[in-house]
Design a protein around this motif. Structure first.
Motif, PDB file in Angstrom:
ATOM      1  N   TRP A 178      45.662 -17.196  23.464  1.00 12.35           N
ATOM      2  CA  TRP A 178      45.534 -16.982  24.918  1.00 12.35           C
ATOM      3  C   TRP A 178      44.070 -17.046  25.325  1.00 12.35           C
ATOM      4  O   TRP A 178      43.215 -16.397  24.722  1.00 12.35           O
ATOM      5  N   MET A 179      43.765 -17.814  26.387  1.00 15.45           N
ATOM      6  CA  MET A 179      42.410 -17.873  26.927  1.00 15.45           C
ATOM      7  C   MET A 179      42.183 -16.676  27.840  1.00 15.45           C
ATOM      8  O   MET A 179      42.971 -16.420  28.754  1.00 15.45           O
ATOM      9  N   GLN A 205      51.738  -9.031  21.721  1.00 14.18           N
ATOM     10  CA  GLN A 205      52.343  -9.076  23.045  1.00 14.18           C
ATOM     11  C   GLN A 205      52.303 -10.488  23.611  1.00 14.18           C
ATOM     12  O   GLN A 205      51.341 -11.237  23.416  1.00 14.18           O
ATOM     13  N   ASP A 206      53.356 -10.850  24.327  1.00 13.02           N
ATOM     14  CA  ASP A 206      53.340 -12.066  25.131  1.00 13.02           C
ATOM     15  C   ASP A 206      52.419 -11.801  26.318  1.00 13.02           C
ATOM     16  O   ASP A 206      52.753 -11.030  27.215  1.00 13.02           O
ATOM     17  N   THR A 219      48.562 -22.359  27.826  1.00 10.86           N
ATOM     18  CA  THR A 219      48.358 -23.762  28.189  1.00 10.86           C
ATOM     19  C   THR A 219      46.892 -24.136  28.093  1.00 10.86           C
ATOM     20  O   THR A 219      46.537 -25.219  27.606  1.00 10.86           O
ATOM     21  N   ASP A 220      46.017 -23.251  28.556  1.00  4.94           N
ATOM     22  CA  ASP A 220      44.571 -23.494  28.452  1.00  4.94           C
ATOM     23  C   ASP A 220      44.165 -23.751  27.004  1.00  4.94           C
ATOM     24  O   ASP A 220      43.398 -24.668  26.709  1.00  4.94           O
ATOM     25  N   SER A 234      49.784 -17.344  18.050  1.00  4.22           N
ATOM     26  CA  SER A 234      50.156 -17.456  19.457  1.00  4.22           C
ATOM     27  C   SER A 234      51.561 -16.918  19.684  1.00  4.22           C
ATOM     28  O   SER A 234      52.475 -17.177  18.896  1.00  4.22           O
ATOM     29  N   ARG A 235      51.732 -16.169  20.778  1.00  3.25           N
ATOM     30  CA  ARG A 235      53.051 -15.621  21.113  1.00  3.25           C
ATOM     31  C   ARG A 235      53.928 -16.641  21.822  1.00  3.25           C
ATOM     32  O   ARG A 235      55.106 -16.387  22.062  1.00  3.25           O
ATOM     33  N   THR A 236      53.388 -17.771  22.191  1.00  2.37           N
ATOM     34  CA  THR A 236      54.150 -18.866  22.779  1.00  2.37           C
ATOM     35  C   THR A 236      53.877 -20.120  21.961  1.00  2.37           C
ATOM     36  O   THR A 236      52.721 -20.450  21.699  1.00  2.37           O
ATOM     37  N   ALA A 237      54.923 -20.792  21.563  1.00  2.00           N
ATOM     38  CA  ALA A 237      54.748 -21.972  20.721  1.00  2.00           C
ATOM     39  C   ALA A 237      53.948 -23.045  21.448  1.00  2.00           C
ATOM     40  O   ALA A 237      54.226 -23.359  22.615  1.00  2.00           O
TER      41      ALA A 237
END
Length: 847
Positions: free
Chosen positions: A326-327, A472-473, A344-345, A379-382
């Motif tokens: 996460w940025m 955490q997400d 996404t960043d 990363s909590r999101t692939a």
């Protein structure tokens, strides 16, 4: 070796960039082959190769390219009279014109992408000529007439449109030459003419518009133009201009007065004063890595000379700011209000790192590849590589992930504290959490607002902080929905007056203040708009801190911004609205298990009510959250309202996270746990009008109108349990001083004392005398070893002195610029902070 600005300037003047741009003459055949290679590389970057596109990992990307082209062709088929694409009105909206050129590029791309979803578009001359005809149509009606163009945002005319045009012409260069042989020159002449912030149709390094990421974009466009025209001088000139972005900014010896770029401490600035690693910084990273790929094997530049510099950006500029993929919000400027997530960043950064690893060698290449694996694993999101620009990058990413010999490894050590003092930001990392602090000063903007983005930014640089918890997400904790549902006056760490402020569109009926008749010439992109509306700076110079190993101390004097100051001086128009800030002097001491926050002089000289927010946390509305605590009299506390709290614990059982708050010396605290629903359009006018709901925790200290200034001392304890919070009754933290002159704490378990002095003169605390202002950290290991770190948070002092009282100590090791002198009653340390720009100096002593 890093190319410093000073070294680069000497190379430019003395040897024409000998180390990067070849000085020996090449044959005409070699130059022609280099131009052809450059164009072929460009096609490969954006369209992929037969080899890359045969890989199954690229299937989703190729399908997206194919679908975009087919959608665009259908829109062209459905276009009515006077339209190129159906329902895309042109002539007054530059964003629509940009969309038209982008769609032509997307369509051209499908015709050069081998192995796509179907073969009928690949090398389809009919489709390519439709694209070329579209270029001709747009130029004849909406682009070629200079007297009618250049309306709206300058960025589209000097950068955005040229990017789409240049890539389209590069993709279709052979067919353009055969079908419309004069079109390239026609378009390049127009692109030159629209470079109105340049000089004679070329880059102007003295222009505030031609710096940093913007300069990289412009010069990459011009490199492609040179290849298309067969103009080698244009290529070399564009490369020479672009190389200035690789230079480390020396704030004491600026080139062309430019402060935009990367600094020695890892900071990145764009727009002269905005901390911007997470937006323009990643754009610059992407662009220069793409340029290195485009230049590979062309003979126009030795790109390998620049790889170590870019690797340094990744390690010291980006890696500290990326937490579990996460940025961080503190370096995104107005982009915090966009719906793209921090994940996404980071995906954009990952693609650049993947490609950079292919240009690096040895241990550097392995470290970069290991970092890519680390981001993927934490990363909590692939991460979706289909979002990469290049199919070749997708394949490289797949190869890295699939290589069992490459370990996943962070570029950050497990514990790291980073003072990005050049951009007034601080990051503190430990296993389990990361803490990010946004400061401001007379050097760095309090916030960035522009174009209806980040509508309520007023306090984002006034000591706002973000505590990221492992596992955490982060989309549930931060991102656009955090700024949507948390009050702009109640961001964590902020002291704000209780008043209703209005957004720029509310005040002026448009996304900027318009008054071209005023001596300051307020127009949408004027310097005055930047100074007073888009990203105003503070008016106090004290913002900075010291780092000792993995520990840190930071301090800031909260100030009004320049708009309020200059309105009071009669410099601004009568109808220009300004706001006065509250007052506070604040310190943050960054340890292992704790972040200690001190604030003094908290109040308002105008007599308004004031609120200080200890923390503001958001959770999904269905998450199981709870708040427990203990009052100072020992009774348990649970619920909401105002209480004389000793400690508080917020837990999110769904996310398996918790934060503790220990109140060392703080007035009564108000706790609220509310469901908040608000549209994302509240923070950005172009966001979809989608309502989001979050459970918002607010932990605040309130002051009534006219109240005397107060002080606060509290501790943030990430991942805290109740038993651990109870233990703070017995230490190990102690507040040594908390005034507007001096703030200091000691941690007996770490043997560490840290202090920030804010005023001139001598300050006594914990057996040391500090000649202020200064930031000082002292750690004692056992009975004999003492390590001291010192920084000048004003960046204006030549020398900072500290006297350690007691027995005389002898120097074991020190940084350059440190002098150790035995004196009566102790040891005097003198630190040469002249032109150090907030850098920490460290000395180790024995005695």
């Amino acid at each position: 070796m890093e190319i410093t600005r000073r070294r680069l300037l000497s190379v430019l003047s003395a040897a024409g960039l000998v180390t990067v741009i070849p000085s020996h003459p090449a044959s005409a055949a070699e130059i022609a082959a280099g131009r052809a290679r450059l164009l072929a590389n460009t096609v490969a970057v954006f369209a992929g190769t037969a080899e890359s596109n045969a890989r199954p990992e690229t299937a989703a990307k190729l399908a997206a390219i194919d679908q975009a082209a087919r959608t665009n062709l259908k829109s062209m088929d459905a276009a009515g009279a006077g339209e190129l694409f159906a329902d895309l009105m042109l002539g007054t909206d530059e964003a629509n014109l940009n969309t038209a050129f982008r769609r032509l590029y997307e369509t051209a791309l499908a015709t050069r992408t081998p192995g796509g979803a179907s073969s009928d578009l690949y090398q389809n001359t009919t489709v390519q000529r439709r694209v070329i005809d579209g270029l001709v149509w747009l130029h004849e009606r909406y682009y070629g007439d200079q007297s009618k163009g250049y309306y709206g945002n300058w960025f589209h005319w000097e950068i955005g449109l040229s990017q789409h045009i240049g890539k389209t012409l590069a993709l279709l260069s052979d067919e353009v030459e055969a079908y419309r042989p004069g079109l390239v020159r026609t378009y390049v002449a127009s692109m030159d003419a629209y470079l109105r912030n340049g000089i004679d149709g070329d880059v102007n390094l003295d222009s505030r518009f031609h710096t940093g990421a913007n300069l990289a974009d412009i010069t990459t466009n011009r490199i492609l133009q040179g290849a298309l025209l067969g103009d080698d001088a244009r290529i070399r000139k564009a490369l020479t201009d672009q190389l200035t972005v690789f230079a480390t900014i020396d704030p004491y010896h600026l080139n062309h007065g430019v402060t935009d770029g990367y600094y020695a401490d890892g900071s990145f600035i764009q727009h002269a004063s905005v901390a911007y690693t997470g937006s323009y910084g990643k754009g610059l990273l992407t662009r220069v890595v793409q340029t290195l790929k485009i230049l590979d094997g062309t003979g126009f530049a030795h790109g390998e000379e620049l790889v170590p510099t870019v690797r340094g950006w990744v390690k010291n500029g980006f890696a500290p700011l990326i937490f579990e993929g996460w940025m961080m919000e503190i370096v995104k400027g107005r982009a915090v209000a966009r719906t793209d997530t921090g994940y996404t960043d980071v995906g954009v950064v990952v693609e650049a790192v993947v490609d950079l690893s292919s240009l690096a060698s040895g241990a550097d290449a392995i470290a970069l590849k290991s970092y890519v694996k680390h981001i993927r694993s934490t990363s909590r999101t692939a991460l979706d590589p289909a979002g990469f620009v290049s199919p070749v990058s997708i394949v490289r990413y797949a190869d890295i992930i699939g290589d069992a010999t490459i370990p996943a490894a962070d570029l950050n050590p497990g514990s790291r504290s980073v003072a990005f003092n050049a951009m007034d930001k601080t990051v503190h990392r430990r296993p389990g959490y990361a803490f990010a602090l946004a400061r401001s000063s007379d050097r760095i903007s309090k916030y960035e607002y522009m174009n209806g983005e980040n509508l309520m930014p007023w306090f984002q640089g006034d000591g706002a902080y973000y505590l990221y918890l492992s596992g955490q997400d982060q989309t549930q904790a931060y991102g656009v929905d955090h700024f949507t549902t948390v009050s702009p006056y109640g961001l964590a760490g902020v002291t704000a007056p209780v008043e209703r402020r209005h957004t720029i569109p509310e005040l002026y009926g448009k996304p900027y203040y318009d008054n071209p008749g005023h001596p300051l010439n307020f127009t949408s992109s004027s310097a005055s708009q930047n100074t007073y509306v888009y990203f105003p700076r503070g008016t106090n110079r004290h913002s900075g801190g010291a780092v000792l190993g993995a520990y840190g101390a930071a301090g800031m004097v909260q100030s009004d911004d320049v708009s309020y100051r200059d309105k009071g001086a009669g410099l601004l128009p009568d109808d220009f609205v300004v706001y006065r800030n509250a007052t506070a002097t604040k310190s943050w001491f960054l340890l292992d298990e704790e972040i200690v926050v001190l604030a003094a002089g908290v109040g308002d000289s105008a007599g308004r009510a004031v609120t200080t927010t200890v923390d503001a946390r958001t959770a999904a509305p269905d998450d199981q959250v709870s708040v427990t605590g203990m009052l100072r009299d020992g009774r348990p506390w649970t619920g909401s309202g105002i209480g004389d709290l000793h400690w508080l614990r917020y837990a999110n059982a769904t996310q398996r996270t918790a934060v503790g708050y220990v109140f060392l010396d703080t007035p009564q605290v108000r706790v609220a746990l509310d469901k908040v629903t608000r549209s994302r359009r509240a923070v950005r006018t172009s966001n979809p009008d989608i309502a989001v709901t979050r459970t918002v925790l607010g932990v605040t200290v309130d002051q009534a109108p006219g109240a005397e200034p107060i002080r606060l001392a509290y501790v943030l304890v990430p991942n805290a349990g109740e038993a651990g919070l109870r233990s703070y009754l017995r230490g190990p933290l102690k507040v040594l001083a908390n005034t507007s002159r001096l703030q200091a704490v000691t941690h007996t378990g770490l043997g560490l004392t840290a202090a920030n002095s804010f005023t001139r003169g001598r300050h006594e605390t914990a057996g040391m005398r500090i000649e202020g202002p200064a930031s000082v950290i002292v750690q004692r290991a056992g009975r004999s070893l003492t390590t001291v770190a010192v920084a000048d948070p004003t960046m204006h002092r030549d020398t900072v002195s500290v006297l350690l009282r007691g027995a005389s100590l002898r120097e074991v090791s020190s940084d350059d610029g440190v002098r150790v002198s035995p004196v009566h009653g102790g040891t005097r340390l003198d630190f040469d902070t002249h032109h150090a720009y907030g850098r920490s100096f460290t000395v180790t002593l024995r005695g």
